[in-house]
Design a protein around this motif. Structure first.
Motif, PDB file in Angstrom:
ATOM      1  N   THR A 245       0.768  -1.111  -0.216  1.00 19.45           N
ATOM      2  CA  THR A 245       0.081  -0.057   0.013  1.00 19.45           C
ATOM      3  C   THR A 245       0.769   1.298  -0.091  1.00 19.45           C
ATOM      4  O   THR A 245       0.573   2.426  -0.751  1.00 19.45           O
ATOM      5  CB  THR A 245      -0.971   0.071   1.115  1.00 19.45           C
ATOM      6  N   ALA A 246       1.834   1.110   0.873  1.00 17.76           N
ATOM      7  CA  ALA A 246       2.896   2.372   0.916  1.00 17.76           C
ATOM      8  C   ALA A 246       3.420   2.628  -0.522  1.00 17.76           C
ATOM      9  O   ALA A 246       3.678   3.844  -0.945  1.00 17.76           O
ATOM     10  CB  ALA A 246       3.875   2.105   2.097  1.00 17.76           C
ATOM     11  N   CYS A 247       3.954   1.555  -0.951  1.00 13.25           N
ATOM     12  CA  CYS A 247       4.609   1.865  -2.238  1.00 13.25           C
ATOM     13  C   CYS A 247       3.633   2.416  -3.501  1.00 13.25           C
ATOM     14  O   CYS A 247       4.121   3.289  -4.118  1.00 13.25           O
ATOM     15  CB  CYS A 247       5.195   0.484  -2.581  1.00 13.25           C
ATOM     16  N   TYR A 248       2.316   1.911  -3.522  1.00 12.41           N
ATOM     17  CA  TYR A 248       1.204   2.506  -4.578  1.00 12.41           C
ATOM     18  C   TYR A 248       1.238   3.922  -4.212  1.00 12.41           C
ATOM     19  O   TYR A 248       0.918   4.761  -5.004  1.00 12.41           O
ATOM     20  CB  TYR A 248       0.362   1.789  -4.468  1.00 12.41           C
ATOM     21  N   ALA A 253       2.048   9.746  -5.326  1.00  7.34           N
ATOM     22  CA  ALA A 253       2.428  11.073  -4.666  1.00  7.34           C
ATOM     23  C   ALA A 253       3.243  11.569  -5.798  1.00  7.34           C
ATOM     24  O   ALA A 253       3.446  12.933  -6.207  1.00  7.34           O
ATOM     25  CB  ALA A 253       2.962  10.902  -3.432  1.00  7.34           C
ATOM     26  N   TYR A 254       4.351  10.843  -6.422  1.00  8.49           N
ATOM     27  CA  TYR A 254       5.427  11.107  -7.243  1.00  8.49           C
ATOM     28  C   TYR A 254       4.639  11.610  -8.604  1.00  8.49           C
ATOM     29  O   TYR A 254       5.155  12.531  -9.178  1.00  8.49           O
ATOM     30  CB  TYR A 254       6.420  10.178  -7.454  1.00  8.49           C
ATOM     31  N   LYS A 255       3.841  10.824  -9.114  1.00  8.33           N
ATOM     32  CA  LYS A 255       2.979  10.930  -9.999  1.00  8.33           C
ATOM     33  C   LYS A 255       2.194  12.424 -10.216  1.00  8.33           C
ATOM     34  O   LYS A 255       2.475  12.992 -11.032  1.00  8.33           O
ATOM     35  CB  LYS A 255       1.982   9.802 -10.348  1.00  8.33           C
ATOM     36  N   GLU A 283       8.305  -6.491  -7.575  1.00  7.41           N
ATOM     37  CA  GLU A 283       7.259  -5.846  -7.030  1.00  7.41           C
ATOM     38  C   GLU A 283       7.011  -4.157  -6.975  1.00  7.41           C
ATOM     39  O   GLU A 283       5.983  -3.605  -7.117  1.00  7.41           O
ATOM     40  CB  GLU A 283       6.845  -6.380  -5.570  1.00  7.41           C
ATOM     41  N   VAL A 284       8.073  -3.701  -6.681  1.00 13.72           N
ATOM     42  CA  VAL A 284       8.178  -2.220  -6.613  1.00 13.72           C
ATOM     43  C   VAL A 284       7.856  -1.527  -8.172  1.00 13.72           C
ATOM     44  O   VAL A 284       7.176  -0.642  -8.295  1.00 13.72           O
ATOM     45  CB  VAL A 284       9.596  -1.674  -6.146  1.00 13.72           C
ATOM     46  N   LYS A 285       8.456  -2.114  -9.006  1.00 15.60           N
ATOM     47  CA  LYS A 285       8.148  -1.881 -10.458  1.00 15.60           C
ATOM     48  C   LYS A 285       6.743  -2.167 -10.849  1.00 15.60           C
ATOM     49  O   LYS A 285       6.091  -1.334 -11.537  1.00 15.60           O
ATOM     50  CB  LYS A 285       9.201  -2.977 -11.361  1.00 15.60           C
ATOM     51  N   ARG A 286       6.167  -3.050 -10.389  1.00 12.15           N
ATOM     52  CA  ARG A 286       4.630  -3.369 -10.736  1.00 12.15           C
ATOM     53  C   ARG A 286       3.998  -2.327 -10.026  1.00 12.15           C
ATOM     54  O   ARG A 286       2.771  -1.820 -10.816  1.00 12.15           O
ATOM     55  CB  ARG A 286       4.443  -4.908 -10.290  1.00 12.15           C
ATOM     56  N   LYS A 287       4.013  -1.822  -8.721  1.00 11.23           N
ATOM     57  CA  LYS A 287       3.386  -0.847  -8.166  1.00 11.23           C
ATOM     58  C   LYS A 287       3.431   0.451  -8.821  1.00 11.23           C
ATOM     59  O   LYS A 287       2.319   1.165  -9.190  1.00 11.23           O
ATOM     60  CB  LYS A 287       3.726  -0.877  -6.447  1.00 11.23           C
ATOM     61  N   ALA A 291       0.415   2.312 -10.691  1.00 15.25           N
ATOM     62  CA  ALA A 291      -0.122   3.842 -10.213  1.00 15.25           C
ATOM     63  C   ALA A 291       0.030   4.675 -11.662  1.00 15.25           C
ATOM     64  O   ALA A 291      -0.989   5.643 -11.656  1.00 15.25           O
ATOM     65  CB  ALA A 291       1.021   4.257  -9.339  1.00 15.25           C
ATOM     66  N   TYR A 292       1.176   4.610 -12.459  1.00 18.23           N
ATOM     67  CA  TYR A 292       1.358   5.453 -13.593  1.00 18.23           C
ATOM     68  C   TYR A 292       0.267   5.281 -14.634  1.00 18.23           C
ATOM     69  O   TYR A 292      -0.077   6.044 -15.395  1.00 18.23           O
ATOM     70  CB  TYR A 292       2.500   5.467 -14.058  1.00 18.23           C
ATOM     71  N   ASN A 293      -0.130   4.013 -14.568  1.00 19.75           N
ATOM     72  CA  ASN A 293      -1.161   3.522 -15.887  1.00 19.75           C
ATOM     73  C   ASN A 293      -2.442   3.570 -15.292  1.00 19.75           C
ATOM     74  O   ASN A 293      -3.470   3.596 -16.169  1.00 19.75           O
ATOM     75  CB  ASN A 293      -0.618   2.122 -16.537  1.00 19.75           C
TER      76      ASN A 293
END
Length: 659
Positions: A245-248, A253-255, A283-287, A291-293
């Motif tokens: 949840t935090a990663c997503y 937020a960065y987006k 998993e980081v890459k997937r999150k 988020a961006y898509n």
């Protein structure tokens, strides 16, 4: 105070001193005050036991570690739906994974005082040096869906205020059994549930005041999100159970702050090194990709509060421009553009209202499109003036709207007046200002998939054929933001690039699932269903051709075949699910089979059921299996009886022969 005193303080007449005999039950009848208490060794279903007497509770306390302060009307299911009485408000304060490190009992008491909460009734210390805090209610509350939901809201707010675990909420949860060794505080204090609700309301009002000040003076843009103390705390790293949840949330937020996807991913890989334990890099890459898509433009304020344990709310504001600097400040100014667009189509246009609105641009700024809400107001005004007629055919997402100019003289006059107003006002760039709300970012808004998308675009050497639709507009419509990206990609990769066609194809998929009772929300949120939809596109392309190959057979043929293919795939999928289910229940014991039936009944009572017909079919299969087992038992008994009877008759005949 020992366990006996604490238990009586919590449960009172909900437990009995001893188990009633059958004769006593017949004399006194059923007591709806009683409830079941669940105890457990390690939170797993296999080690959970339900007790209903004080004697049983005291006996099992030697072997069990956890208990439920609230009681249930069933002894086989510890769920919200089986709650009977709410007796206490309980909070879990963790002290592990670098959370609340070194926290002591005086610290907890100070946090409670600072939050304005009443004195608790019981505080138990856990082996990890955390605490379980309980407020016993003056009067037990009868559980209900509405009460359970509000209980969780109040519980979450209390947890936020005293650094508790905001994920360990719900009146059905287990807490550590109090003993002489782990009880560090107890009192005779009790609190009414209404008093806690009033406290919660007061906190909410104060929170609103904080939000108001925050809107006015602090947050001037999305980039300030990453500087907020709550977000900074999450950036310090989180523990297991919060990482996904935090990663997503941080990726969003960065987006929102304008960072590129690759940059955000690199920052989050560095952040991941602070987590305990770390996530896998994939998993980081997937999150980040999700988020961006995805459809969210910015992170949820609620998730930031839960992850940080801090109060957090935000709204992005712009400075209000002077009146003379605004462009298109009057709805009449859009009327001219709407009429000009319809006239360019020969005086009539048809299709989805959103599609039509998305094609209308400002005559002053070609990059500016009419907002959908404004479009609907314009159409209503033109209808009222009898300049335009609107005819809607179909229902829901498959509806088509036909707009026709009725009075050309009135239309020309309206367009001329709008043009005059535009010339009188000098067009200027619509910049930032401080009194006009831009976006409430708790969840964000949908973005088109044309930017930052993972779609594989057709090669530049190929000239995609634009799919014809009910609208005569020559340009391809943009991709609808409410269609899942996986489905869009399946069509886009075959050069179906027109948003109108993609919208119609997704409508056919929804209609196919609707025939089986599956709603749109369930379809979009279920991975298996989306996979089937993508498979249906692939099979349809094989049969009806595609634009990229050049063997496309036309819209109507393609969409009709897609609808039939989707129905067939889902029918086979559901049949396979039922077959596997039948094979599973045939190997279950009678008790396990009964539990499966009860769980299915509970699932069917939920407000939102993904596939109600499938659950009903499964329940019917369970009932058939139960009936078959009863018949087999009956025939076995009957056969045994017949065999015994035959043996006895044979013995009797033998005796007669001897005589």
């Amino acid at each position: 105070m020992n366990l006996a005193g604490i238990a009586v303080n919590i449960y009172r007449d909900q437990l009995t001193n001893k188990k009633k005999k059958q004769s006593e039950k017949q004399q006194t009848g059923y007591n709806n005050r009683l409830g079941w208490v669940f105890v457990s060794k390690d939170f797993t279903k296999e080690t959970t036991k339900a007790v209903r007497t004080y004697g049983s509770l005291f006996n099992v306390s030697k072997d069990y570690t956890y208990f439920t302060p609230n009681t249930f009307y069933r002894n086989d299911l510890r769920r919200l739906s089986t709650l009977r009485w709410i007796n206490a408000m309980s909070i879990d304060i963790d002290a592990k994974n670098d959370q609340n490190e070194g926290i002591t009992l005086p610290d907890v008491q100070e946090l409670i005082t600072q939050a304005g909460l009443p004195m608790p009734s019981l505080i138990v210390q856990t082996p990890s040096k955390g605490f379980h805090v309980h407020w016993f209610l003056e009067q037990s509350k009868r559980a209900s869906d509405k009460l359970n939901a509000h209980y969780s809201r109040v519980q979450t707010c209390i947890a936020e205020m005293i650094h508790g675990d905001v994920h360990a909420v719900g009146p059905e949860r287990l807490f550590r059994l109090p003993t002489d060794e782990n009880t560090v505080f107890h009192s005779q204090e009790r609190v009414s549930f209404d008093e806690l609700c009033e406290w919660f309301q007061l906190v909410q009002e104060q929170d609103q005041q904080v939000v108001h000040t925050y809107k006015k003076g602090f947050c001037k843009g999305y980039e300030s999100l990453l500087k907020h103390p709550a977000v900074q705390k999450i950036l310090e790293g989180v523990s297991q159970g919060q990482r996904d949840t935090a990663c997503y949330t941080l990726a969003l937020a960065y987006k929102a702050a304008g960072y590129a996807e690759k940059t955000a991913e690199q920052y989050l890989h560095n952040w991941n090194q602070k987590n305990t334990p770390q996530m896998r890099q994939i998993e980081v890459k997937r999150k980040v990709k999700s988020a961006y898509n995805g459809r969210f433009h910015a992170p949820s304020a609620k998730k930031i509060r839960e992850l940080s344990g801090m109060l957090f709310s935000y709204v992005i504001w712009e400075e209000a421009k002077p009146r003379e600097e605004r462009t298109y400040s009057h709805i009449e100014e859009w009327e001219g553009d709407v009429l000009a667009f319809i006239r360019a189509q020969g005086g009539q246009v048809s299709g989805s209202q959103r599609d039509i609105a998305d094609q209308i641009t400002s005559s002053v700024d070609a990059e500016k499109k009419i907002p959908y809400a404004t479009f609907k107001k314009v159409i209503a005004r033109l209808e009222e003036q009898q300049i335009l007629s609107k005819r809607v055919s179909g229902k829901g997402r498959g509806a088509s709207t036909e707009l026709t100019i009725l009075d050309e003289v009135k239309a020309r006059r309206a367009q001329s007046e709008a043009s005059k107003r535009e010339q009188d006002a000098a067009p200027k760039i619509n910049g930032f200002n401080s009194n006009t709300i831009k976006d409430t970012v708790a969840g964000g808004t949908a973005l088109p998939l044309s930017t930052g998308s993972s779609l594989v675009l057709p090669k530049e050497t190929l000239t995609p054929v634009i799919v014809s639709t009910s609208s005569t507009h020559s340009k391809p419509a943009p991709i609808p933001g409410n269609v899942p990206s996986a489905f869009v990609s399946a069509l886009y990769n075959s050069s179906f690039v027109d948003g109108r066609f993609i919208f119609c194809a997704w409508g056919k998929i929804q209609l196919a699932f609707k025939a089986f009772g599956v709603t749109y929300h369930s379809l979009a949120a279920t991975d298996d269903y989306l996979r089937l939809a993508v498979d249906a596109v692939g099979l349809t392309v094989e049969k009806k051709g595609s634009i990229i190959v050049g063997d496309f057979q036309g819209n109507e043929s393609f969409l009709k075949y897609l609808f039939g293919t989707m129905k067939g795939l889902f029918k086979n999928y559901r049949s396979d699910q039922i077959r596997k289910f039948v094979e599973e229940i045939e190997g279950l014991s009678d008790i396990s089979l009964l539990h499966v039936a009860m769980e299915l009944e509970d699932d069917l009572k939920a407000d939102r059921v993904v596939d109600r017909e499938l659950l009903e079919t499964k329940l019917a299969e369970v009932e058939r299996e139960q009936s078959a087992r009863q018949r087999r038992k009956f025939y076995q008994k009957q056969s045994a009886f017949d065999l015994t009877s035959s043996i006895n008759q044979f013995k009797l005949l033998m005796k007669k022969d001897e005589i």
